[in-house]
Design a protein around this motif. Structure first.
Motif, PDB file in Angstrom:
ATOM      1  N   ARG A 120      23.461  48.473 -59.088  1.00  0.00           N
ATOM      2  CA  ARG A 120      22.859  47.125 -60.333  1.00  0.00           C
ATOM      3  C   ARG A 120      21.031  46.636 -60.052  1.00  0.00           C
ATOM      4  NH1 ARG A 120      27.696  45.436 -61.816  1.00  0.00           N
ATOM      5  NH2 ARG A 120      27.465  43.340 -60.652  1.00  0.00           N
ATOM      6  N   LEU A 121      21.459  45.808 -59.138  1.00  0.00           N
ATOM      7  CA  LEU A 121      19.938  45.440 -58.225  1.00  0.00           C
ATOM      8  C   LEU A 121      19.242  47.121 -58.210  1.00  0.00           C
ATOM      9  CD1 LEU A 121      17.990  42.996 -57.076  1.00  0.00           C
ATOM     10  CD2 LEU A 121      19.530  43.737 -54.912  1.00  0.00           C
ATOM     11  N   MET A 122      19.773  47.748 -57.404  1.00  0.00           N
ATOM     12  CA  MET A 122      18.750  49.139 -57.341  1.00  0.00           C
ATOM     13  C   MET A 122      18.106  49.524 -58.486  1.00  0.00           C
ATOM     14  SD  MET A 122      20.243  51.311 -54.545  1.00  0.00           S
ATOM     15  CE  MET A 122      18.665  52.093 -54.633  1.00  0.00           C
ATOM     16  N   GLU A 123      19.262  49.105 -59.741  1.00  0.00           N
ATOM     17  CA  GLU A 123      18.515  50.163 -60.660  1.00  0.00           C
ATOM     18  C   GLU A 123      17.389  48.769 -61.557  1.00  0.00           C
ATOM     19  OE1 GLU A 123      21.896  52.195 -63.113  1.00  0.00           O
ATOM     20  OE2 GLU A 123      22.209  49.905 -62.986  1.00  0.00           O
ATOM     21  N   THR A 124      17.724  47.647 -61.009  1.00  0.00           N
ATOM     22  CA  THR A 124      16.789  46.545 -62.156  1.00  0.00           C
ATOM     23  C   THR A 124      15.584  46.487 -60.700  1.00  0.00           C
ATOM     24  OG1 THR A 124      17.834  44.622 -62.247  1.00  0.00           O
ATOM     25  CG2 THR A 124      16.220  43.914 -61.535  1.00  0.00           C
ATOM     26  N   VAL A 125      15.429  46.963 -59.652  1.00  0.00           N
ATOM     27  CA  VAL A 125      14.360  47.520 -58.712  1.00  0.00           C
ATOM     28  C   VAL A 125      13.371  48.884 -58.767  1.00  0.00           C
ATOM     29  CG1 VAL A 125      13.106  47.656 -56.355  1.00  0.00           C
ATOM     30  CG2 VAL A 125      15.478  45.557 -56.941  1.00  0.00           C
ATOM     31  N   ALA A 126      14.015  49.396 -59.443  1.00  0.00           N
ATOM     32  CA  ALA A 126      13.832  50.952 -59.384  1.00  0.00           C
ATOM     33  C   ALA A 126      12.421  51.257 -60.740  1.00  0.00           C
ATOM     34  CB  ALA A 126      14.974  51.758 -59.960  1.00  0.00           C
ATOM     35  N   PRO A 127      12.545  50.736 -61.460  1.00  0.00           N
ATOM     36  CA  PRO A 127      11.399  50.975 -62.591  1.00  0.00           C
ATOM     37  C   PRO A 127      10.045  50.767 -61.934  1.00  0.00           C
ATOM     38  CG  PRO A 127      12.884  49.883 -63.846  1.00  0.00           C
ATOM     39  CD  PRO A 127      13.408  49.937 -62.657  1.00  0.00           C
ATOM     40  N   SER A 128       9.609  49.377 -61.577  1.00  0.00           N
ATOM     41  CA  SER A 128       8.839  48.978 -60.443  1.00  0.00           C
ATOM     42  C   SER A 128       8.678  49.722 -58.986  1.00  0.00           C
ATOM     43  CB  SER A 128       9.297  47.738 -59.558  1.00  0.00           C
ATOM     44  OG  SER A 128       8.268  47.001 -58.952  1.00  0.00           O
ATOM     45  N   ILE A 132       4.891  51.802 -58.524  1.00  0.00           N
ATOM     46  CA  ILE A 132       4.602  51.911 -57.286  1.00  0.00           C
ATOM     47  C   ILE A 132       4.386  53.829 -57.047  1.00  0.00           C
ATOM     48  CG2 ILE A 132       4.226  51.601 -55.221  1.00  0.00           C
ATOM     49  CD1 ILE A 132       5.738  48.776 -56.131  1.00  0.00           C
ATOM     50  N   TYR A 133       4.997  54.588 -57.043  1.00  0.00           N
ATOM     51  CA  TYR A 133       5.005  55.495 -56.923  1.00  0.00           C
ATOM     52  C   TYR A 133       4.282  56.401 -57.317  1.00  0.00           C
ATOM     53  CZ  TYR A 133       9.377  56.336 -53.271  1.00  0.00           C
ATOM     54  OH  TYR A 133       9.252  56.385 -52.563  1.00  0.00           O
ATOM     55  N   SER A 134       3.867  56.105 -58.723  1.00  0.00           N
ATOM     56  CA  SER A 134       3.406  57.036 -59.688  1.00  0.00           C
ATOM     57  C   SER A 134       2.108  56.051 -59.409  1.00  0.00           C
ATOM     58  CB  SER A 134       3.828  56.142 -61.214  1.00  0.00           C
ATOM     59  OG  SER A 134       4.650  57.090 -61.455  1.00  0.00           O
ATOM     60  N   ALA A 135       1.451  54.971 -59.487  1.00  0.00           N
ATOM     61  CA  ALA A 135      -0.144  54.924 -58.894  1.00  0.00           C
ATOM     62  C   ALA A 135      -0.567  55.542 -57.481  1.00  0.00           C
ATOM     63  CB  ALA A 135      -0.100  52.844 -58.585  1.00  0.00           C
ATOM     64  N   ILE A 136       0.505  55.473 -56.157  1.00  0.00           N
ATOM     65  CA  ILE A 136       0.079  56.077 -55.268  1.00  0.00           C
ATOM     66  C   ILE A 136      -0.015  57.765 -55.721  1.00  0.00           C
ATOM     67  CG2 ILE A 136       1.079  57.275 -53.040  1.00  0.00           C
ATOM     68  CD1 ILE A 136       2.129  54.251 -52.700  1.00  0.00           C
ATOM     69  N   THR A 137       0.616  58.305 -56.725  1.00  0.00           N
ATOM     70  CA  THR A 137       0.599  59.606 -56.880  1.00  0.00           C
ATOM     71  C   THR A 137      -0.812  59.886 -57.882  1.00  0.00           C
ATOM     72  OG1 THR A 137       2.948  60.005 -56.220  1.00  0.00           O
ATOM     73  CG2 THR A 137       1.565  61.959 -58.177  1.00  0.00           C
ATOM     74  N   ARG A 138      -1.260  59.130 -58.397  1.00  0.00           N
ATOM     75  CA  ARG A 138      -2.609  59.201 -59.454  1.00  0.00           C
ATOM     76  C   ARG A 138      -3.538  59.074 -58.329  1.00  0.00           C
ATOM     77  NH1 ARG A 138      -0.024  55.943 -63.069  1.00  0.00           N
ATOM     78  NH2 ARG A 138      -0.787  54.137 -62.093  1.00  0.00           N
ATOM     79  N   ARG A 139      -3.193  58.127 -57.072  1.00  0.00           N
ATOM     80  CA  ARG A 139      -4.417  57.130 -56.656  1.00  0.00           C
ATOM     81  C   ARG A 139      -5.387  58.874 -55.471  1.00  0.00           C
ATOM     82  NH1 ARG A 139      -8.578  54.109 -55.340  1.00  0.00           N
ATOM     83  NH2 ARG A 139      -9.153  53.869 -54.228  1.00  0.00           N
ATOM     84  N   GLY A 141      -3.251  62.172 -55.418  1.00  0.00           N
ATOM     85  CA  GLY A 141      -3.115  63.003 -55.957  1.00  0.00           C
ATOM     86  C   GLY A 141      -1.672  63.790 -56.078  1.00  0.00           C
ATOM     87  N   ALA A 142      -0.999  64.359 -56.682  1.00  0.00           N
ATOM     88  CA  ALA A 142       0.292  64.780 -57.033  1.00  0.00           C
ATOM     89  C   ALA A 142       0.759  66.034 -55.580  1.00  0.00           C
ATOM     90  CB  ALA A 142       0.924  65.253 -57.918  1.00  0.00           C
ATOM     91  N   ARG A 143      -0.793  66.787 -55.903  1.00  0.00           N
ATOM     92  CA  ARG A 143      -0.502  67.766 -55.050  1.00  0.00           C
ATOM     93  C   ARG A 143      -0.451  67.636 -53.574  1.00  0.00           C
ATOM     94  NH1 ARG A 143      -4.805  71.620 -58.353  1.00  0.00           N
ATOM     95  NH2 ARG A 143      -2.934  72.718 -60.285  1.00  0.00           N
ATOM     96  N   LYS A 144      -2.189  66.722 -53.403  1.00  0.00           N
ATOM     97  CA  LYS A 144      -1.500  66.914 -51.921  1.00  0.00           C
ATOM     98  C   LYS A 144      -0.131  65.369 -51.670  1.00  0.00           C
ATOM     99  CE  LYS A 144      -5.770  63.877 -50.427  1.00  0.00           C
ATOM    100  NZ  LYS A 144      -6.441  63.762 -51.065  1.00  0.00           N
ATOM    101  N   LEU A 145       0.004  65.155 -52.867  1.00  0.00           N
ATOM    102  CA  LEU A 145       1.644  64.172 -51.161  1.00  0.00           C
ATOM    103  C   LEU A 145       2.172  65.530 -51.665  1.00  0.00           C
ATOM    104  CD1 LEU A 145       2.382  61.066 -51.202  1.00  0.00           C
ATOM    105  CD2 LEU A 145       2.813  61.137 -53.407  1.00  0.00           C
ATOM    106  N   ALA A 146       2.581  66.067 -52.429  1.00  0.00           N
ATOM    107  CA  ALA A 146       3.136  67.177 -52.049  1.00  0.00           C
ATOM    108  C   ALA A 146       3.086  67.938 -50.813  1.00  0.00           C
ATOM    109  CB  ALA A 146       3.205  67.856 -53.493  1.00  0.00           C
ATOM    110  N   ARG A 147       2.242  68.638 -50.700  1.00  0.00           N
ATOM    111  CA  ARG A 147       1.957  68.926 -48.935  1.00  0.00           C
ATOM    112  C   ARG A 147       1.718  68.067 -47.402  1.00  0.00           C
ATOM    113  NH1 ARG A 147      -3.785  70.933 -51.599  1.00  0.00           N
ATOM    114  NH2 ARG A 147      -4.246  69.292 -49.308  1.00  0.00           N
ATOM    115  N   LEU A 148       1.823  66.787 -47.976  1.00  0.00           N
ATOM    116  CA  LEU A 148       1.303  65.653 -46.974  1.00  0.00           C
ATOM    117  C   LEU A 148       3.255  65.675 -46.469  1.00  0.00           C
ATOM    118  CD1 LEU A 148       1.010  63.812 -44.946  1.00  0.00           C
ATOM    119  CD2 LEU A 148       1.260  61.960 -47.270  1.00  0.00           C
ATOM    120  N   GLN A 149       4.031  65.492 -47.767  1.00  0.00           N
ATOM    121  CA  GLN A 149       5.639  65.539 -47.154  1.00  0.00           C
ATOM    122  C   GLN A 149       6.017  66.229 -47.029  1.00  0.00           C
ATOM    123  OE1 GLN A 149       6.671  63.600 -51.216  1.00  0.00           O
ATOM    124  NE2 GLN A 149       7.223  62.449 -50.818  1.00  0.00           N
ATOM    125  N   ALA A 150       5.931  67.292 -47.473  1.00  0.00           N
ATOM    126  CA  ALA A 150       6.584  69.100 -47.165  1.00  0.00           C
ATOM    127  C   ALA A 150       5.716  68.818 -44.862  1.00  0.00           C
ATOM    128  CB  ALA A 150       5.270  70.129 -47.663  1.00  0.00           C
TER     129      ALA A 150
END
Length: 173
Positions: A120-128, A132-139, A141-150
């Motif tokens: 339940r705590l994880m479900e509470t923290v997950a939206p935040s 943050i992941y979305s903000a990092i991805t926007r900043r 770039g989705a393609r660059k982030l995917a390439r970095l993770q690969a």
């Protein structure tokens, strides 16, 4: 007018030595640590708001992906040293966020799972966390982030084939 050097700069120059290796700031471990710090800086406030440390969150994330796991395997999965993991597990258990058991087949083996309260705590923290992941991805770039993770996955895989001590590390040094 004579300018005096600041004590910090003078000490740095006095202590500087030439070592036949790449600059400290250009070492791979330091580059990875700086990047990790840049990422984690965005998550810490949210975790703190929910009463969690980075390591506690890492453990809960690992436990949420399995039904139950041995403590030694959890240490490897979460990249924590056994003494640190032991302390963190005590804290999480005291807060009823995890459950610990002893393996029936081998009483020396400890097993850990996330509790309903922990989930339940994880479900509470997950939206935040996802925001943050979305903000990092926007900043970045989705393609660059995917390439970095690969690329990071490929680096990890290629280095796993080299001889090494294989010990878990909390700092990545």
């Amino acid at each position: 007018m004579v300018r005096k050097k600041s004590p910090g700069k003078a000490r740095a120059k006095i202590g500087a030595r030439r070592v036949p290796m790449r600059e400290f700031s250009r070492s791979l471990p330091m580059s990875l640590l700086r990047a990790r710090e840049a990422v984690m800086r965005h998550f810490r406030a949210s975790l703190r708001d929910h009463g969690l440390t980075e390591q506690q969150w890492r453990i809960l994330r690992a436990l949420a992906s399995v039904e139950m796991i041995e403590v030694t395997e959890l240490a490897r999965t979460a990249f924590l040293l056994a003494p640190s993991l032991s302390r963190i597990l005590r804290d999480l258990e005291a807060r009823n966020l995890i459950e610990r058991k002893v393996a029936k087949a081998d009483l020396r083996r400890g097993l850990v799972s996330i509790s309903a309260k922990g989930f339940r705590l994880m479900e509470t923290v997950a939206p935040s966390s996802e925001a943050i992941y979305s903000a990092i991805t926007r900043r970045y770039g989705a393609r660059k982030l995917a390439r970095l993770q690969a690329m990071l996955h490929e680096l990890e895989r290629s280095l796993s084939e080299l001889p090494g001590d294989g010990a878990a590390s909390e700092t990545g040094q």
